[in-house]
Design an enzyme around this catalytic site. Structure first.
Site, PDB file in Angstrom:
ATOM      1  N   LYS A   1       0.837  -1.209   0.000  1.00 53.78           N
ATOM      2  CA  LYS A   1       0.000   0.000   0.000  1.00 53.78           C
ATOM      3  C   LYS A   1       0.877   1.266   0.000  1.00 53.78           C
ATOM      4  O   LYS A   1       0.655   2.174  -0.797  1.00 53.78           O
ATOM      5  CB  LYS A   1      -0.937   0.008   1.223  1.00 53.78           C
ATOM      6  CG  LYS A   1      -1.847  -1.208   1.306  1.00 53.78           C
ATOM      7  CD  LYS A   1      -2.781  -1.169   2.515  1.00 53.78           C
ATOM      8  CE  LYS A   1      -2.065  -1.252   3.859  1.00 53.78           C
ATOM      9  NZ  LYS A   1      -1.438  -2.557   4.144  1.00 53.78           N
TER      10      LYS A   1
ATOM     11  N   ARG B   1      -9.180   0.615   8.617  1.00 54.22           N
ATOM     12  CA  ARG B   1      -8.749  -0.750   8.930  1.00 54.22           C
ATOM     13  C   ARG B   1      -9.770  -1.475   9.788  1.00 54.22           C
ATOM     14  O   ARG B   1      -9.525  -2.604  10.199  1.00 54.22           O
ATOM     15  CB  ARG B   1      -7.415  -0.703   9.678  1.00 54.22           C
ATOM     16  CG  ARG B   1      -6.197  -0.990   8.790  1.00 54.22           C
ATOM     17  CD  ARG B   1      -4.954  -0.835   9.643  1.00 54.22           C
ATOM     18  NE  ARG B   1      -3.814  -1.556   9.165  1.00 54.22           N
ATOM     19  CZ  ARG B   1      -2.801  -1.015   8.491  1.00 54.22           C
ATOM     20  NH1 ARG B   1      -2.809   0.249   8.160  1.00 54.22           N
ATOM     21  NH2 ARG B   1      -1.770  -1.765   8.152  1.00 54.22           N
TER      22      ARG B   1
ATOM     23  N   ARG C   1      11.956  -6.370   5.089  1.00 50.69           N
ATOM     24  CA  ARG C   1      11.999  -4.942   5.433  1.00 50.69           C
ATOM     25  C   ARG C   1      12.525  -4.757   6.854  1.00 50.69           C
ATOM     26  O   ARG C   1      13.272  -3.824   7.133  1.00 50.69           O
ATOM     27  CB  ARG C   1      10.606  -4.319   5.303  1.00 50.69           C
ATOM     28  CG  ARG C   1      10.592  -2.835   5.623  1.00 50.69           C
ATOM     29  CD  ARG C   1       9.287  -2.172   5.295  1.00 50.69           C
ATOM     30  NE  ARG C   1       8.214  -2.647   6.153  1.00 50.69           N
ATOM     31  CZ  ARG C   1       6.936  -2.315   6.013  1.00 50.69           C
ATOM     32  NH1 ARG C   1       6.582  -1.505   5.032  1.00 50.69           N
ATOM     33  NH2 ARG C   1       6.012  -2.779   6.821  1.00 50.69           N
TER      34      ARG C   1
ATOM     35  N   ARG D   1      11.775  -0.944  12.039  1.00 55.64           N
ATOM     36  CA  ARG D   1      10.378  -0.885  12.503  1.00 55.64           C
ATOM     37  C   ARG D   1      10.094  -2.030  13.464  1.00 55.64           C
ATOM     38  O   ARG D   1      10.281  -3.200  13.129  1.00 55.64           O
ATOM     39  CB  ARG D   1       9.427  -0.966  11.295  1.00 55.64           C
ATOM     40  CG  ARG D   1       9.171   0.385  10.683  1.00 55.64           C
ATOM     41  CD  ARG D   1       8.290   0.313   9.475  1.00 55.64           C
ATOM     42  NE  ARG D   1       6.994  -0.286   9.699  1.00 55.64           N
ATOM     43  CZ  ARG D   1       5.989  -0.209   8.844  1.00 55.64           C
ATOM     44  NH1 ARG D   1       6.142   0.468   7.721  1.00 55.64           N
ATOM     45  NH2 ARG D   1       4.841  -0.797   9.101  1.00 55.64           N
TER      46      ARG D   1
ATOM     47  N   ARG E   1      -0.004  -9.277  13.085  1.00 50.71           N
ATOM     48  CA  ARG E   1      -0.584  -8.240  12.221  1.00 50.71           C
ATOM     49  C   ARG E   1      -1.497  -8.873  11.181  1.00 50.71           C
ATOM     50  O   ARG E   1      -2.542  -8.303  10.838  1.00 50.71           O
ATOM     51  CB  ARG E   1       0.531  -7.432  11.549  1.00 50.71           C
ATOM     52  CG  ARG E   1       1.309  -6.609  12.561  1.00 50.71           C
ATOM     53  CD  ARG E   1       2.556  -6.038  11.961  1.00 50.71           C
ATOM     54  NE  ARG E   1       2.263  -5.094  10.913  1.00 50.71           N
ATOM     55  CZ  ARG E   1       3.173  -4.633  10.064  1.00 50.71           C
ATOM     56  NH1 ARG E   1       4.418  -5.035  10.141  1.00 50.71           N
ATOM     57  NH2 ARG E   1       2.823  -3.766   9.146  1.00 50.71           N
TER      58      ARG E   1
HETATM   59  P1  B4P Z   1       4.617  -1.580   2.055  1.00 46.74           P
HETATM   60  O1  B4P Z   1       4.261  -0.866   0.787  1.00 46.74           O
HETATM   61  O2  B4P Z   1       5.311  -0.769   3.093  1.00 46.74           O
HETATM   62  O3  B4P Z   1       3.381  -2.280   2.711  1.00 46.74           O
HETATM   63  P2  B4P Z   1       2.099  -1.725   3.418  1.00 46.74           P
HETATM   64  O4  B4P Z   1       0.978  -2.525   2.845  1.00 46.74           O
HETATM   65  O5  B4P Z   1       1.982  -0.227   3.283  1.00 46.74           O
HETATM   66  O6  B4P Z   1       2.459  -2.069   4.914  1.00 46.74           O
HETATM   67  P3  B4P Z   1       1.982  -1.946   6.381  1.00 46.74           P
HETATM   68  O7  B4P Z   1       0.616  -2.533   6.538  1.00 46.74           O
HETATM   69  O8  B4P Z   1       3.128  -2.554   7.102  1.00 46.74           O
HETATM   70  O9  B4P Z   1       1.977  -0.471   6.845  1.00 46.74           O
HETATM   71  P4  B4P Z   1       1.180   0.573   7.725  1.00 46.74           P
HETATM   72  O10 B4P Z   1       2.179   1.650   7.864  1.00 46.74           O
HETATM   73  O11 B4P Z   1      -0.111   0.896   7.053  1.00 46.74           O
HETATM   74  O12 B4P Z   1       5.487  -2.835   1.630  1.00 46.74           O
HETATM   75  C1  B4P Z   1       6.045  -3.720   2.578  1.00 46.74           C
HETATM   76  C2  B4P Z   1       7.403  -4.211   2.078  1.00 46.74           C
HETATM   77  O13 B4P Z   1       7.236  -4.935   0.866  1.00 46.74           O
HETATM   78  C3  B4P Z   1       8.372  -3.065   1.761  1.00 46.74           C
HETATM   79  O14 B4P Z   1       9.648  -3.434   2.194  1.00 46.74           O
HETATM   80  C4  B4P Z   1       8.331  -2.962   0.246  1.00 46.74           C
HETATM   81  O15 B4P Z   1       9.554  -2.503  -0.302  1.00 46.74           O
HETATM   82  C5  B4P Z   1       8.065  -4.397  -0.163  1.00 46.74           C
HETATM   83  N1  B4P Z   1       7.280  -4.489  -1.383  1.00 46.74           N
HETATM   84  C6  B4P Z   1       6.183  -3.733  -1.695  1.00 46.74           C
HETATM   85  N2  B4P Z   1       5.716  -4.105  -2.909  1.00 46.74           N
HETATM   86  C7  B4P Z   1       6.520  -5.136  -3.342  1.00 46.74           C
HETATM   87  C8  B4P Z   1       6.542  -5.954  -4.526  1.00 46.74           C
HETATM   88  N3  B4P Z   1       5.643  -5.788  -5.511  1.00 46.74           N
HETATM   89  N4  B4P Z   1       7.469  -6.931  -4.616  1.00 46.74           N
HETATM   90  C9  B4P Z   1       8.394  -7.106  -3.626  1.00 46.74           C
HETATM   91  N5  B4P Z   1       8.442  -6.360  -2.495  1.00 46.74           N
HETATM   92  C10 B4P Z   1       7.507  -5.380  -2.358  1.00 46.74           C
HETATM   93  O16 B4P Z   1       0.794  -0.050   9.169  1.00 46.74           O
HETATM   94  C11 B4P Z   1       1.704  -0.228  10.225  1.00 46.74           C
HETATM   95  C12 B4P Z   1       0.981  -0.383  11.577  1.00 46.74           C
HETATM   96  O17 B4P Z   1       0.393   0.890  11.965  1.00 46.74           O
HETATM   97  C13 B4P Z   1      -0.207  -1.353  11.668  1.00 46.74           C
HETATM   98  O18 B4P Z   1       0.200  -2.690  11.889  1.00 46.74           O
HETATM   99  C14 B4P Z   1      -1.002  -0.766  12.886  1.00 46.74           C
HETATM  100  O19 B4P Z   1      -0.441  -1.152  14.121  1.00 46.74           O
HETATM  101  C15 B4P Z   1      -0.822   0.730  12.724  1.00 46.74           C
HETATM  102  N6  B4P Z   1      -1.935   1.333  11.960  1.00 46.74           N
HETATM  103  C16 B4P Z   1      -1.809   1.950  10.749  1.00 46.74           C
HETATM  104  N7  B4P Z   1      -3.004   2.375  10.319  1.00 46.74           N
HETATM  105  C17 B4P Z   1      -3.918   2.033  11.269  1.00 46.74           C
HETATM  106  C18 B4P Z   1      -5.337   2.177  11.366  1.00 46.74           C
HETATM  107  N8  B4P Z   1      -6.057   2.756  10.394  1.00 46.74           N
HETATM  108  N9  B4P Z   1      -5.963   1.695  12.472  1.00 46.74           N
HETATM  109  C19 B4P Z   1      -5.264   1.116  13.458  1.00 46.74           C
HETATM  110  N10 B4P Z   1      -3.917   0.920  13.416  1.00 46.74           N
HETATM  111  C20 B4P Z   1      -3.237   1.383  12.331  1.00 46.74           C
END
Ligand code: B4P
Length: 198
Positions: free
Chosen positions: A20, A95, A134, A140, A152
């Site tokens: 995302k 979420r 990552r 993190r 998670r």
């Molecule tokens: P990201 O792109 O970082 O993944 P994400 O889906 O955004 O991740 P996440 O769910 O961890 O993040 P958030 O900050 O929202 O990609 C992950 C990895 O994969 C990276 O290293 C990237 O380089 C790699 N990658 C991406 N695409 C790829 C591909 N095509 N091929 C290979 N590698 C690839 O959430 C973090 C925490 O914050 C949650 O767990 C929760 O505790 C809290 N939180 C956030 N929003 C919340 C909400 N609305 N309500 C309650 N808690 C919340």
């Protein structure tokens, strides 16, 4: 772009590690939307050691979702701070169903709505692989161990997956294959967004 009172509002949806944040960066560059990532906002509060950040950290360190009222309040302030936006891309929000209902109300007050939810579909073993990889360099705490990463994913299935039904019942939910390369996934997303805005 001219949808919903001149605004286009998209949700980038999917489990932790589905890409995302990665794809949001590409989308804002190409389409000029404002990026609202609750994960980034929470990490910034943690970095600043604010009371909100200290509260959020207790949950994030365990791989748990932060309480709804905390994230809904953050999003509400950001919407108010961007009255001239062409539209928003919501990344990692909503979420929970309660967050989705609150977002719908906040947008209705601005006479707009969510146009479409784009859901990145990635198999679980690939999610775990990406997050642990990552974690080797990100520092993190929520990527630090397989048990936290798995927590998670459990939180996602229990609390976040139902958000899909909330939007699917209004015909606003689209699945996108997210297990290819970053470039291949962006191409699929772009095709979908181009169709929405044409
Ligand atoms: P990201 O792109 O970082 O993944 P994400 O889906 O955004 O991740 P996440 O769910 O961890 O993040 P958030 O900050 O929202 O990609 C992950 C990895 O994969 C990276 O290293 C990237 O380089 C790699 N990658 C991406 N695409 C790829 C591909 N095509 N091929 C290979 N590698 C690839 O959430 C973090 C925490 O914050 C949650 O767990 C929760 O505790 C809290 N939180 C956030 N929003 C919340 C909400 N609305 N309500 C309650 N808690 C919340």
């Amino acid at each position: 772009m001219n949808i919903n009172n001149n605004m286009v509002n998209l949700i980038l949806f999917g489990p932790p590690g589905s890409g995302k944040g990665t794809q949001s960066a590409n989308i804002i560059e190409k389409y000029g939307l404002i990026h609202l990532s609750t994960g980034d906002l929470l990490r910034s509060e943690i970095g600043g050691k604010t009371p909100l950040g200290l509260e959020a950290q207790k949950f994030m360190d365990q791989g748990l979702l932060v309480p709804d009222e905390v994230v809904i309040g953050m999003i509400s302030s950001k919407l108010d701070a961007n009255p001239e936006a062409a539209g928003f891309i919501f990344d990692g929000f909503p979420r929970t169903t309660a967050q989705a209902e609150a977002l719908d109300k906040l947008l209705a007050l601005k006479k707009t709505a969510i146009h479409t939810v784009l859901s990145l579909e990635v198999p679980e073993d690939e999610l775990i692989r990406r997050l642990l990889e990552r974690g080797l360099t990100s520092g993190r705490s929520d990527d630090a161990s397989e048990s936290i990463v798995k927590n998670r994913i459990v939180e996602y299935h229990n609390k976040t997956a139902p958000v899909a039904d909330h939007y699917a019942k209004f015909g606003k939910f689209r699945k996108i294959k997210g297990d290819g390369t970053v470039e291949a996934t962006f191409e699929l997303l772009s095709k979908e967004i181009d169709e929405l805005v044409s």
